[in-house]
Design a protein around this motif. Structure first.
Motif, PDB file in Angstrom:
ATOM      1  N   ALA A 165       0.844  -1.203   0.000  1.00 37.56           N
ATOM      2  CA  ALA A 165       0.000   0.000   0.000  1.00 37.56           C
ATOM      3  C   ALA A 165       0.880   1.254   0.000  1.00 37.56           C
ATOM      4  O   ALA A 165       0.604   2.217  -0.717  1.00 37.56           O
ATOM      5  CB  ALA A 165      -0.939  -0.003   1.203  1.00 37.56           C
ATOM      6  N   SER A 166       1.955   1.218   0.762  1.00 32.06           N
ATOM      7  CA  SER A 166       2.892   2.342   0.807  1.00 32.06           C
ATOM      8  C   SER A 166       3.521   2.585  -0.567  1.00 32.06           C
ATOM      9  O   SER A 166       3.618   3.730  -1.026  1.00 32.06           O
ATOM     10  CB  SER A 166       3.982   2.062   1.838  1.00 32.06           C
ATOM     11  N   GLN A 167       3.921   1.517  -1.232  1.00 27.80           N
ATOM     12  CA  GLN A 167       4.511   1.650  -2.567  1.00 27.80           C
ATOM     13  C   GLN A 167       3.513   2.230  -3.561  1.00 27.80           C
ATOM     14  O   GLN A 167       3.857   3.100  -4.372  1.00 27.80           O
ATOM     15  CB  GLN A 167       4.999   0.296  -3.068  1.00 27.80           C
ATOM     16  N   VAL A 168       2.282   1.749  -3.509  1.00 26.45           N
ATOM     17  CA  VAL A 168       1.245   2.248  -4.420  1.00 26.45           C
ATOM     18  C   VAL A 168       0.991   3.726  -4.160  1.00 26.45           C
ATOM     19  O   VAL A 168       0.899   4.529  -5.095  1.00 26.45           O
ATOM     20  CB  VAL A 168      -0.052   1.414  -4.297  1.00 26.45           C
ATOM     21  N   LEU A 169       0.896   4.101  -2.899  1.00 23.48           N
ATOM     22  CA  LEU A 169       0.672   5.513  -2.566  1.00 23.48           C
ATOM     23  C   LEU A 169       1.837   6.377  -3.042  1.00 23.48           C
ATOM     24  O   LEU A 169       1.624   7.478  -3.566  1.00 23.48           O
ATOM     25  CB  LEU A 169       0.459   5.670  -1.063  1.00 23.48           C
ATOM     26  N   ASP A 170       3.054   5.894  -2.888  1.00 26.00           N
ATOM     27  CA  ASP A 170       4.217   6.652  -3.368  1.00 26.00           C
ATOM     28  C   ASP A 170       4.157   6.851  -4.881  1.00 26.00           C
ATOM     29  O   ASP A 170       4.474   7.935  -5.380  1.00 26.00           O
ATOM     30  CB  ASP A 170       5.521   5.949  -2.982  1.00 26.00           C
ATOM     31  N   ARG A 171       3.743   5.807  -5.610  1.00 23.60           N
ATOM     32  CA  ARG A 171       3.625   5.924  -7.070  1.00 23.60           C
ATOM     33  C   ARG A 171       2.560   6.949  -7.468  1.00 23.60           C
ATOM     34  O   ARG A 171       2.648   7.544  -8.537  1.00 23.60           O
ATOM     35  CB  ARG A 171       3.280   4.568  -7.691  1.00 23.60           C
ATOM     36  N   GLN A 172       1.574   7.135  -6.607  1.00 20.31           N
ATOM     37  CA  GLN A 172       0.498   8.094  -6.882  1.00 20.31           C
ATOM     38  C   GLN A 172       0.865   9.497  -6.379  1.00 20.31           C
ATOM     39  O   GLN A 172       0.042  10.399  -6.435  1.00 20.31           O
ATOM     40  CB  GLN A 172      -0.811   7.631  -6.217  1.00 20.31           C
ATOM     41  N   HIS A 173       2.074   9.671  -5.870  1.00 20.71           N
ATOM     42  CA  HIS A 173       2.554  10.950  -5.323  1.00 20.71           C
ATOM     43  C   HIS A 173       1.677  11.429  -4.165  1.00 20.71           C
ATOM     44  O   HIS A 173       1.496  12.629  -3.961  1.00 20.71           O
ATOM     45  CB  HIS A 173       2.659  12.016  -6.421  1.00 20.71           C
ATOM     46  N   TRP A 174       1.163  10.469  -3.415  1.00 20.22           N
ATOM     47  CA  TRP A 174       0.345  10.760  -2.243  1.00 20.22           C
ATOM     48  C   TRP A 174       1.217  11.335  -1.138  1.00 20.22           C
ATOM     49  O   TRP A 174       2.370  10.953  -0.975  1.00 20.22           O
ATOM     50  CB  TRP A 174      -0.317   9.458  -1.795  1.00 20.22           C
ATOM     51  N   ARG A 175       0.645  12.239  -0.377  1.00 17.38           N
ATOM     52  CA  ARG A 175       1.327  12.802   0.773  1.00 17.38           C
ATOM     53  C   ARG A 175       0.454  12.636   2.003  1.00 17.38           C
ATOM     54  O   ARG A 175      -0.753  12.885   1.950  1.00 17.38           O
ATOM     55  CB  ARG A 175       1.637  14.285   0.575  1.00 17.38           C
ATOM     56  N   PRO A 176       1.032  12.236   3.129  1.00 16.80           N
ATOM     57  CA  PRO A 176       0.251  12.107   4.360  1.00 16.80           C
ATOM     58  C   PRO A 176      -0.396  13.432   4.739  1.00 16.80           C
ATOM     59  O   PRO A 176       0.203  14.496   4.571  1.00 16.80           O
ATOM     60  CB  PRO A 176       1.295  11.699   5.406  1.00 16.80           C
ATOM     61  N   ARG A 177      -1.618  13.340   5.256  1.00 12.48           N
ATOM     62  CA  ARG A 177      -2.356  14.547   5.640  1.00 12.48           C
ATOM     63  C   ARG A 177      -2.110  14.948   7.080  1.00 12.48           C
ATOM     64  O   ARG A 177      -2.440  16.053   7.484  1.00 12.48           O
ATOM     65  CB  ARG A 177      -3.853  14.341   5.429  1.00 12.48           C
TER      66      ARG A 177
END
Length: 168
Positions: free
Chosen positions: A72-84
């Protein structure tokens, strides 16, 4: 189907579909009792960028299975997600293996997320988590590490003994 391999293959296949029904199905499967199903759901969501998907994947950072949370962390990184918020940032760091970073930035708040690694992570991850906990000055670390002394994995026991002897 009672066969986990069949269920996993079905979730994987549905992950190849790009419609809303498939997305909703995959989001539901993130809550499945079987970690292989949850992992397949994460994989199926990897190309979807809707906010509800990103929120659900951020929740999966807390998955009790380190393979699921790590993916999940890898997928979020690929989506350029940032923690809120700080809590998401902490779980994200733990999920991607940033144990020292988590301890340095969050101190004792990192105990609970690191403790999840001690039960579901690979031996290598468990040892790294134990060593990272050695940097936390909090009595809860001792209580968290004591069960590691009964691990069937020698390296886990040795790491726990080393850290506990430093802390006591």
């Amino acid at each position: 189907d009672p066969d986990q391999r069949v269920r996993t293959a079905a979730v994987t296949g549905i992950g190849l579909l790009s419609d809303d029904k498939a997305t909703n199905f995959l989001l539901q499967k993130l809550q499945d009792a079987d970690s292989a199903i949850r992992l397949a759901a994460v994989e199926g969501l990897k190309t979807r960028v809707e906010q509800q998907v990103l929120d659900a994947l951020a929740g999966a950072l807390r998955d009790p299975d380190s393979l699921v949370s790590g993916r999940a962390s890898q997928v979020l990184d690929r989506q350029h997600w940032r923690p809120r918020n700080a809590e998401e940032e902490l779980w994200h760091a733990i999920a991607r293996g940033g144990f020292v970073e988590a301890v340095t930035k969050f101190g004792a708040q990192a105990i609970e997320p690191l403790a999840t690694i001690l039960t579901t992570g690979s031996v290598t991850l468990q040892v790294k988590a134990i060593r990272a906990m050695g940097e936390i000055k909090d009595d809860r670390v001792i209580d968290t590490l004591l069960p590691c002394l009964q691990s069937p994995e020698r390296n886990v026991c040795v790491a726990a003994v080393e850290i506990l002897s430093e802390l006591t």
